[in-house]
Design an enzyme around this catalytic site. Structure first.
Site, PDB file in Angstrom:
ATOM      1  N   GLY A   1     -36.440 -35.781  30.402  1.00  0.00           N
ATOM      2  CA  GLY A   1     -37.655 -35.881  30.347  1.00  0.00           C
ATOM      3  C   GLY A   1     -38.122 -36.275  28.962  1.00  0.00           C
TER       4      GLY A   1
ATOM      5  N   ASN B   1     -45.976 -29.277  33.137  1.00  0.00           N
ATOM      6  CA  ASN B   1     -46.026 -30.616  33.141  1.00  0.00           C
ATOM      7  C   ASN B   1     -45.947 -30.973  34.709  1.00  0.00           C
ATOM      8  OD1 ASN B   1     -43.549 -32.655  34.102  1.00  0.00           O
ATOM      9  ND2 ASN B   1     -42.449 -30.662  33.041  1.00  0.00           N
TER      10      ASN B   1
ATOM     11  N   CYS C   1     -36.729 -31.100  40.845  1.00  0.00           N
ATOM     12  CA  CYS C   1     -38.056 -31.505  40.064  1.00  0.00           C
ATOM     13  C   CYS C   1     -39.156 -30.742  40.803  1.00  0.00           C
ATOM     14  CB  CYS C   1     -38.270 -33.012  39.868  1.00  0.00           C
ATOM     15  SG  CYS C   1     -39.919 -33.247  39.078  1.00  0.00           S
TER      16      CYS C   1
ATOM     17  N   ASN D   1     -42.258 -31.274  40.744  1.00  0.00           N
ATOM     18  CA  ASN D   1     -43.641 -32.264  40.580  1.00  0.00           C
ATOM     19  C   ASN D   1     -43.464 -33.458  41.612  1.00  0.00           C
ATOM     20  OD1 ASN D   1     -44.068 -30.405  38.555  1.00  0.00           O
ATOM     21  ND2 ASN D   1     -42.962 -31.672  37.170  1.00  0.00           N
TER      22      ASN D   1
ATOM     23  N   LYS E   1     -28.471 -30.789  38.623  1.00  0.00           N
ATOM     24  CA  LYS E   1     -29.429 -29.768  37.958  1.00  0.00           C
ATOM     25  C   LYS E   1     -30.044 -29.164  38.899  1.00  0.00           C
ATOM     26  CE  LYS E   1     -33.023 -30.211  34.191  1.00  0.00           C
ATOM     27  NZ  LYS E   1     -33.710 -30.894  33.222  1.00  0.00           N
TER      28      LYS E   1
ATOM     29  N   THR F   1     -39.215 -28.398  25.279  1.00  0.00           N
ATOM     30  CA  THR F   1     -40.414 -27.606  24.751  1.00  0.00           C
ATOM     31  C   THR F   1     -40.292 -27.036  23.242  1.00  0.00           C
ATOM     32  OG1 THR F   1     -40.768 -27.110  26.948  1.00  0.00           O
ATOM     33  CG2 THR F   1     -42.307 -25.947  25.172  1.00  0.00           C
TER      34      THR F   1
HETATM   35  C1  LIG Z   1     -42.904 -32.974  29.906  1.00  0.00           C
HETATM   36  C2  LIG Z   1     -41.514 -32.759  30.501  1.00  0.00           C
HETATM   37  C3  LIG Z   1     -40.909 -33.802  31.355  1.00  0.00           C
HETATM   38  C4  LIG Z   1     -39.583 -33.430  32.074  1.00  0.00           C
HETATM   39  N1  LIG Z   1     -39.224 -34.401  32.671  1.00  0.00           N
HETATM   40  C5  LIG Z   1     -37.792 -34.201  33.278  1.00  0.00           C
HETATM   41  C6  LIG Z   1     -37.174 -35.233  34.103  1.00  0.00           C
HETATM   42  O1  LIG Z   1     -37.517 -36.065  34.235  1.00  0.00           O
HETATM   43  N2  LIG Z   1     -36.029 -34.794  34.470  1.00  0.00           N
HETATM   44  C7  LIG Z   1     -35.499 -33.664  34.360  1.00  0.00           C
HETATM   45  O2  LIG Z   1     -34.429 -33.364  35.048  1.00  0.00           O
HETATM   46  N3  LIG Z   1     -36.407 -32.591  33.774  1.00  0.00           N
HETATM   47  C8  LIG Z   1     -37.359 -32.899  33.238  1.00  0.00           C
HETATM   48  N4  LIG Z   1     -38.033 -32.081  32.325  1.00  0.00           N
HETATM   49  C9  LIG Z   1     -37.389 -30.642  32.331  1.00  0.00           C
HETATM   50  C10 LIG Z   1     -36.462 -30.344  31.230  1.00  0.00           C
HETATM   51  O3  LIG Z   1     -35.413 -31.278  30.951  1.00  0.00           O
HETATM   52  C11 LIG Z   1     -36.141 -28.958  31.098  1.00  0.00           C
HETATM   53  O4  LIG Z   1     -35.255 -28.621  32.033  1.00  0.00           O
HETATM   54  C12 LIG Z   1     -37.277 -27.860  31.133  1.00  0.00           C
HETATM   55  O5  LIG Z   1     -38.322 -28.388  30.354  1.00  0.00           O
HETATM   56  C13 LIG Z   1     -36.650 -26.489  30.489  1.00  0.00           C
HETATM   57  O6  LIG Z   1     -36.246 -26.629  29.045  1.00  0.00           O
HETATM   58  P1  LIG Z   1     -37.112 -26.517  27.878  1.00  0.00           P
HETATM   59  O7  LIG Z   1     -37.764 -24.942  28.018  1.00  0.00           O
HETATM   60  O8  LIG Z   1     -36.620 -26.383  26.525  1.00  0.00           O
HETATM   61  O9  LIG Z   1     -38.375 -27.474  27.853  1.00  0.00           O
HETATM   62  C14 LIG Z   1     -39.137 -32.231  31.771  1.00  0.00           C
HETATM   63  C15 LIG Z   1     -39.871 -31.174  30.973  1.00  0.00           C
HETATM   64  C16 LIG Z   1     -40.811 -31.408  30.290  1.00  0.00           C
HETATM   65  C17 LIG Z   1     -41.672 -30.286  29.622  1.00  0.00           C
END
Ligand SMILES: Cc1cc2nc3c(=O)[nH]c(=O)nc-3n(C[C@H](O)[C@H](O)[C@H](O)COP(=O)(O)O)c2cc1C
Length: 358
Positions: free
Chosen positions: A69, A117, A182, A184, A217, A318
């Site tokens: 992401g 998000n 996902c 969303n 995932k 994040t």
């Molecule tokens: C803005 C944003 C976009 C993301 N897009 C994706 C994505 O395209 N595919 C995916 O598998 N995870 C996506 N994620 C999830 C992250 O890879 C991760 O699993 C999740 O944010 C938890 O990790 P963190 O707490 O370190 O952010 C996204 C997260 C954020 C915040």
């Protein structure tokens, strides 16, 4: 005071996605010449032999990677490697370009050190990503490719979507992640039903002459029992590892006003839940199935917790937004110290140290 601690208040005045786009442009520019890449690496790199992890047939220089992401279109893989990350997971990549949801769709929850998000798989599509990977070459650290389906796809079309993206991008990948979690994207059908997963795995296995490791995932929100059932199913189908976890739709204990926004919650508020999922999977599989731990990692301690709970590698998104460019270095340096404190000679020795295995 670091430069980022001065820049961050300014960046945080911008809408979150605008700040991200600005950061992306800066990193893309920084990686475009050898001297700027070398300067980043000099300032932010951190090497320590105890941090190396051998997994999926590759040597990861350290266990701290960039989660999916952040670099959806493979625009900054070299800059992220130069910032000291041990691997980069690009994507989610879909077969065709896709706009995603309307803006605003990314929100900071500052009081909670989290984000919400609802990007909705925006991306430039696999052809553009492939061109970029060819142009830019390998970033020098292992590269994961996270693959997804188009939002409008039916169950049958989704299988073809995964096949196409896998076919195009797996030659560049050290591992591939099938993203069926996902929160969303429109839920046209159950992405994690056994039948659907079986079809995905059979299709990808038929394309996988090079034996690229394939991971799944998963999300953090299902009851533990269902998560472990899903793990059993994909294990039987030959999965090489689990990425745990994606974002959460829960909203417990949040203080920031933005908690009302719909979408996936990430960052500190999901850290414990994600670690609990990692621990449950590791215990259930006797530590035999590699786990990439993600969710709320923002410090050496939070990375170490996931490793001790059974994660062989960790990732973050994040924590990088809040911590800035020195994040990987800070975590890696701290991890090396924690390993030494506890008498582990390597990360690999600490994986699953907290588990109660039979
Ligand atoms: C803005 C944003 C976009 C993301 N897009 C994706 C994505 O395209 N595919 C995916 O598998 N995870 C996506 N994620 C999830 C992250 O890879 C991760 O699993 C999740 O944010 C938890 O990790 P963190 O707490 O370190 O952010 C996204 C997260 C954020 C915040």
């Amino acid at each position: 005071m670091t430069l980022y601690s001065r820049v961050r208040p300014l960046a945080f005045k911008l809408p979150a996605e605008t700040a991200h786009d600005l950061g992306k442009r800066t990193l893309r520019a920084a990686q475009s010449t050898r001297p700027t890449r070398a300067a980043l690496s000099y300032a932010y790199g951190y090497d320590h032999p105890a941090l190396e992890v051998d997994l999926f047939g590759e040597t990861f220089p350290n266990p701290v990677g960039v989660a999916a992401g952040f670099d959806k279109n493979a625009e900054m893989t070299h800059a992220l490697a130069a910032l000291g990350f041990g691997f980069v997971e690009i994507g989610t990549v879909t077969p065709y370009p896709q706009e995603g949801n309307d803006r605003p769709r990314l929100f900071r929850l500052r009081e909670d050190r989290g984000m919400i998000n609802r990007m909705g798989f925006n991306g430039q599509g696999m052809e553009r990503v492939k061109e970029r990977l060819e142009e830019d070459g390998t970033p020098g650290v292992p590269l994961g490719v996270n693959v997804g389906k188009m939002n409008s796809s039916t169950a049958d079309e989704a299988i073809e979507d995964y096949r196409r993206v896998f076919d195009r991008l797996s030659p560049f990948a050290d591992y591939v992640v099938v993203n069926v979690s996902c929160p969303n994207t429109p839920e046209e059908f159950d992405e994690s039903s056994p039948e659907h997963l079986e079809r995905i795995f059979e299709t990808l296995a038929a394309e996988n002459d090079a034996d690229v490791p394939i991971l799944v995932k998963i999300g953090p929100d299902s009851p533990e029992e269902s998560i472990l059932e899903l793990v059993d199913i994909v294990r039987e189908l030959g999965v090489d590892g689990i990425v745990a976890t994606n974002t959460s739709t829960t909203r417990e204990g949040l203080e920031s006003p933005e908690r009302e926004e719909w979408g996936g919650l990430s960052g500190k508020p999901i850290a414990d839940r994600s670690t609990a999922v990692i621990r449950a999977i590791a215990e259930h599989t006797d530590g035999e199935l590699p786990i990439v731990g993600v969710g709320g990692v923002d410090s050496a301690e939070s990375a170490y917790e996931k490793i001790r709970a059974g994660a062989s590698l960790v990732q973050l998104y994040t924590g990088f937004i809040y911590g800035g460019p020195s994040t990987a270095k800070r975590i890696n340096r701290g991890l090396a110290a924690l390993l030494q404190r506890d008498g582990f000679s390597s990360v690999e020795d600490a994986v699953g140290a907290d588990l109660e295995l039979e």
